[in-house]
Write a protein that holds these residues in place. Structure first.
Motif, mmCIF file in Angstrom:
data_model
loop_
_atom_site.group_PDB
_atom_site.id
_atom_site.type_symbol
_atom_site.label_atom_id
_atom_site.label_comp_id
_atom_site.label_asym_id
_atom_site.label_seq_id
_atom_site.Cartn_x
_atom_site.Cartn_y
_atom_site.Cartn_z
ATOM 1 N N UNK A 1 0.823 -1.212 0.000
ATOM 2 C CA UNK A 1 0.000 0.000 0.000
ATOM 3 C C UNK A 1 0.862 1.270 0.000
ATOM 4 N N UNK A 2 0.507 2.193 -0.854
ATOM 5 C CA UNK A 2 1.122 3.527 -0.927
ATOM 6 C C UNK A 2 2.596 3.529 -1.300
ATOM 7 N N UNK A 3 3.084 2.464 -1.878
ATOM 8 C CA UNK A 3 4.495 2.487 -2.298
ATOM 9 C C UNK A 3 4.671 3.493 -3.433
ATOM 10 N N UNK A 4 3.600 3.681 -4.243
ATOM 11 C CA UNK A 4 3.695 4.671 -5.325
ATOM 12 C C UNK A 4 3.815 6.085 -4.757
ATOM 13 N N UNK B 1 -2.341 18.209 -9.275
ATOM 14 C CA UNK B 1 -1.154 18.104 -10.123
ATOM 15 C C UNK B 1 0.097 17.931 -9.268
ATOM 16 N N UNK B 2 0.184 18.656 -8.149
ATOM 17 C CA UNK B 2 1.353 18.546 -7.276
ATOM 18 C C UNK B 2 1.409 17.145 -6.657
ATOM 19 N N UNK B 3 0.249 16.692 -6.193
ATOM 20 C CA UNK B 3 0.217 15.379 -5.532
ATOM 21 C C UNK B 3 0.619 14.260 -6.486
ATOM 22 N N UNK B 4 0.164 14.378 -7.739
ATOM 23 C CA UNK B 4 0.438 13.309 -8.706
ATOM 24 C C UNK B 4 1.748 13.535 -9.450
ATOM 25 N N UNK B 5 2.411 14.673 -9.185
ATOM 26 C CA UNK B 5 3.629 15.027 -9.906
ATOM 27 C C UNK B 5 3.382 15.142 -11.410
ATOM 28 N N UNK B 6 2.173 15.537 -11.779
ATOM 29 C CA UNK B 6 1.867 15.711 -13.202
ATOM 30 C C UNK B 6 1.751 17.194 -13.505
ATOM 31 N N UNK C 1 -2.767 4.519 -16.272
ATOM 32 C CA UNK C 1 -2.026 4.662 -15.018
ATOM 33 C C UNK C 1 -2.363 5.969 -14.327
ATOM 34 N N UNK C 2 -2.398 7.064 -15.095
ATOM 35 C CA UNK C 2 -2.714 8.358 -14.492
ATOM 36 C C UNK C 2 -4.132 8.357 -13.934
ATOM 37 N N UNK C 3 -5.054 7.778 -14.729
ATOM 38 C CA UNK C 3 -6.449 7.756 -14.268
ATOM 39 C C UNK C 3 -6.562 6.994 -12.952
ATOM 40 N N UNK C 4 -5.857 5.878 -12.869
ATOM 41 C CA UNK C 4 -5.936 5.094 -11.632
ATOM 42 C C UNK C 4 -5.291 5.825 -10.469
ATOM 43 N N UNK C 5 -4.145 6.472 -10.750
ATOM 44 C CA UNK C 5 -3.484 7.214 -9.673
ATOM 45 C C UNK C 5 -4.398 8.352 -9.179
ATOM 46 N N UNK C 6 -5.040 9.017 -10.112
ATOM 47 C CA UNK C 6 -5.963 10.117 -9.774
ATOM 48 C C UNK C 6 -7.136 9.572 -8.949
ATOM 49 N N UNK C 7 -7.686 8.446 -9.399
ATOM 50 C CA UNK C 7 -8.818 7.851 -8.701
ATOM 51 C C UNK C 7 -8.444 7.498 -7.272
#
Lengths: 345, 355
Positions: free
Chosen positions: A299-302, B39-44, B68-74
């Motif tokens: 969890x949260x490694x990303x 954007x800051x949180x996702x580094x995008x 990948x971005x969509x999942x990270x955002x979700x």
């Protein structure tokens, strides 16, 4: 001659021979086998025979009587016990061929850690041949992982993959079907388990087994503070009293326990970024890096890697099977002779 | 961008599902975050995040990264990532990944069919070959199944057959000479043993009147026999064939010996003529026997019981196949025939007689 004949009745396989799990991808059928790389050996007199392989053998791990020995034949991504690995592969290859009419003799593509030595590669190749393969191809794990994650490896653009496996973590920067930079560190899921075991012994004075440590990691393990607090009840043998005791662990404690192995992974990622050529570094900064392997499920490694590197971090879809799927895709490209990812030495 | 919006609206009408961008935007606004924070949180880059919310993926050409971005955002806004990815897949399909990676996919189905046909044809060819081999064995062996699979034995028998043919060819010319006793020794000669020939000659010369003549006949018979044995049969044949007389029949031996041989054969002349058409077989063990004569007529065939005796007649030369040869005694022209000389490894004797 007979191998070739039998080969007509065998399918091509891609094998992700991992420290923790072995996955087999069959051309045209997808992933057909996902079992732990564990073999239970029964010793009766001087005779050694295989008692169980895979899931059944894993259940025996740490619970065996004197005459049975449950072994994990792979260690740190490479073969630790040659004969047992060969028997395990043989078992798995037979298992994915339902037909018992002929002994299968498939073409096999095996994934190897990118920093493995010639000796280790040859050992893997020979054990696959010993298990009945008629031709063995080797592919570097991060390359297979990148293909499996769907990255554009054949384009003139840098893609970065971090594959956190059971025994090793592989970091690679890939462009134009080739590995530009790669680094392999012997830190992976196993090291996480060991760290948890050590932590529990230190703070609770209790001894827990490998399987319990793995369960703790899967259920409450996390890599970045700030998530919800989770708890788990575990039982272990108290070292002072010598009696099994039950106690509760929470995710903060596990985060604390995992600091060391996580720090090694972060350091390796940073070192890869430092050494990448500037054009590729800019591509990676733009698109980010992709996490694959079982470690990506922590969890949260990303979040941790994103925080530490300042890059976008993506977890690949179905990270556990990425390498095997990528190997499978590479296998389908073997027949195109221009494919240069594979080495057969 | 307008195209993407149209597609998204059409999709909304049919399935009633919000687009991934809408889901993410709604959730972000509910949490009170602004685009820059995300954007800051996702580094995008903020442009990429804006694009994701508007379902415009021009900034992200590679499908794997879009997902990948969509999942990270979700995950960041705390909604189920599977739902977002499903919504994306419903709009854009899943196959873009596969298309990107390997063009082999397109040609795979026909090649798989081809592979199956190839396997099938190979199997049929193999089966056909096995069948043909079996048929060939059957026809080559006659009905004798004893020899199946014993290639070495078969070869040995064949070479012996040839040898026998050569020998009897040499003997044949001698028959032309005077059709006597003298022709007989070459047959049992296979034993290559002087003692054996002596016995044979002795048996044959039981009938002659005087012992002295028999003695002479013996040596006379042995000498040319040895000569033809030592020299190849081809040599022996021309040596004897030009001469029609008994004198010339044994050119290597002394004249008086040849003369003595001639007298010995005169004594045996009468029985030899009758015997030429008949063969006597005594079976001490069960044996499968088949005999053809010169007219290719099968004069004896079948399993002969142990202890029986058969006398058959036909036009010489005969072609014989005798199974279990050690249990059979054979007599031709009043001479016992040594079957062991013709017997192969499988105890089957194949040879020609009376040529």
């Amino acid at each position: 001659m007979f191998k070739r004949l039998r080969g007509l009745f065998s399918s091509d396989l891609s094998i992700d021979l991992g420290t923790a799990n072995t996955l087999i991808y069959v051309r045209g059928r997808g992933i057909v086998l996902d079992e732990p790389s564990v073999v239970a050996i029964r010793q009766s007199g001087n005779m050694r025979s295989v008692a169980a392989v895979g899931v059944d053998a894993k259940r025996m791990l740490g619970r065996t009587p004197g005459n049975i020995n449950a072994i994990r034949p792979m260690k740190d991504g490479v073969i630790a016990d040659f004969t047992v690995t060969e028997q395990m592969l043989q078992h798995f290859i037979r298992k994915v061929h339902q037909s018992t009419f002929l002994t299968p003799s498939p073409r096999v593509l095996v994934c190897v850690p990118c920093m493995s030595t010639q000796v280790e590669r040859r050992a893997i190749k020979e054990s696959a041949e010993g298990a009945g393969a008629r031709e063995v191809f080797l592919i570097e794990e991060p390359m297979a992982a990148a293909i499996g994650a769907g990255l554009p490896v054949e384009e003139a653009q840098g893609s970065m993959v971090v594959d956190v496996g059971g025994g090793t973590s592989e970091i690679a920067i890939i462009s134009l079907n080739g590995v530009v930079y790669s680094e392999s560190i012997r830190v992976g899921g196993d090291r996480f388990d060991e760290a948890i075991t050590a932590y529990v012994r230190r703070h609770y004075g209790s001894l827990i087994g490998e399987a319990t440590a793995e369960r703790i990691k899967e259920e409450i393990g996390c890599a970045y503070p700030g998530g919800e607090l989770r708890e788990i009840d575990v039982r272990g043998r108290n070292l002072a009293e010598g009696i099994p005791r039950s106690f509760t662990l929470n995710s903060h404690e596990i985060l604390d326990a995992l600091q060391d192995p996580l720090a090694s992974i972060i350091a390796a990622v940073k070192s890869a970024l430092e050494q990448s050529p500037p054009e590729l570094a800019s591509d990676i900064a733009e698109r980010g890096l992709v996490l694959t392997g079982g470690g990506a499920l922590l969890r949260d490694i990303d979040k941790l890697i994103a925080e530490e590197t300042g890059l976008p971090v993506i977890i690949a879809e179905d990270p556990l099977t990425c390498v095997a799927r990528g190997g499978g895709k590479a296998l389908e490209m073997i027949d195109q002779h221009t494919f240069e990812l594979l080495s057969s030495d | 961008m307008s195209e993407a919006q149209e597609r998204q609206e059409a999709h909304l009408d049919t399935a009633g599902l919000p687009s991934p961008g809408q889901m993410l935007k709604r959730e972000r606004e509910r949490l009170g975050m602004n685009l820059d924070e995300v954007a800051v949180q996702l580094n995008l880059r903020p442009a990429v995040v804006t694009g994701l919310e508007a379902d415009n993926y021009d900034q992200v050409p590679v499908a794997a990264y879009r997902r990948g971005y969509l999942r990270a955002y979700a995950r960041l806004v705390g909604i189920d990532e599977a739902k977002v990815v499903d919504a994306y897949n419903a709009q854009h399909g899943r196959n873009d990944i596969e298309r990107k990676i390997s063009p082999v996919h397109a040609t795979k189905p026909p090649s798989r069919v081809g592979a199956w046909i190839f396997k099938l044809v190979t199997l049929l060819v193999i089966l056909g070959l096995i069948g043909l081999t079996l048929l060939w064995w059957q026809s080559r062996q006659g009905n004798d199944l004893l020899g199946l699979g014993e290639l070495g034995g078969q070869d040995a028998v064949q070479s012996l057959d040839e040898q026998a043919n050569g020998e009897s060819a040499a003997g044949d010319t001698a028959i032309d000479g005077d059709a006597t006793n003298e022709t007989l020794p070459p047959l049992p000669e296979q034993g290559n043993d002087l003692g054996l020939v002596d016995e044979n000659a002795g048996d044959a010369s039981d009938q002659p009147t005087s012992d002295a003549v028999a003695e002479d006949a013996e040596t006379g018979a042995v000498e040319p026999g040895n000569a033809s044995d030592a020299t190849p049969p081809a040599d022996a044949a021309p040596a004897t064939s030009p001469s029609e007389t008994a004198d010339a029949a044994a050119p290597t031996s002394a004249d008086d010996m040849a003369g003595a041989a001639a007298t010995a054969t005169e004594a045996q002349d009468a029985p030899a003529v009758i015997d030429e058409r008949s063969i006597t077989l005594v079976f001490s063990e069960e044996s499968w026997t088949e005999i053809f004569d010169a007219t290719d007529e099968r004069i004896l065939v079948g399993l002969q019981p142990a202890g029986s005796q058969v006398t058959i007649e036909g036009e010489p030369p005969f072609r014989l196949t005798i199974g279990n040869a050690t249990g059979v005694e054979m007599t031709y022209l009043n001479q016992p025939v040594d079957l062991a000389a013709y017997t192969g490894g499988n105890n089957v004797a194949r040879f020609n007689l009376g040529e």
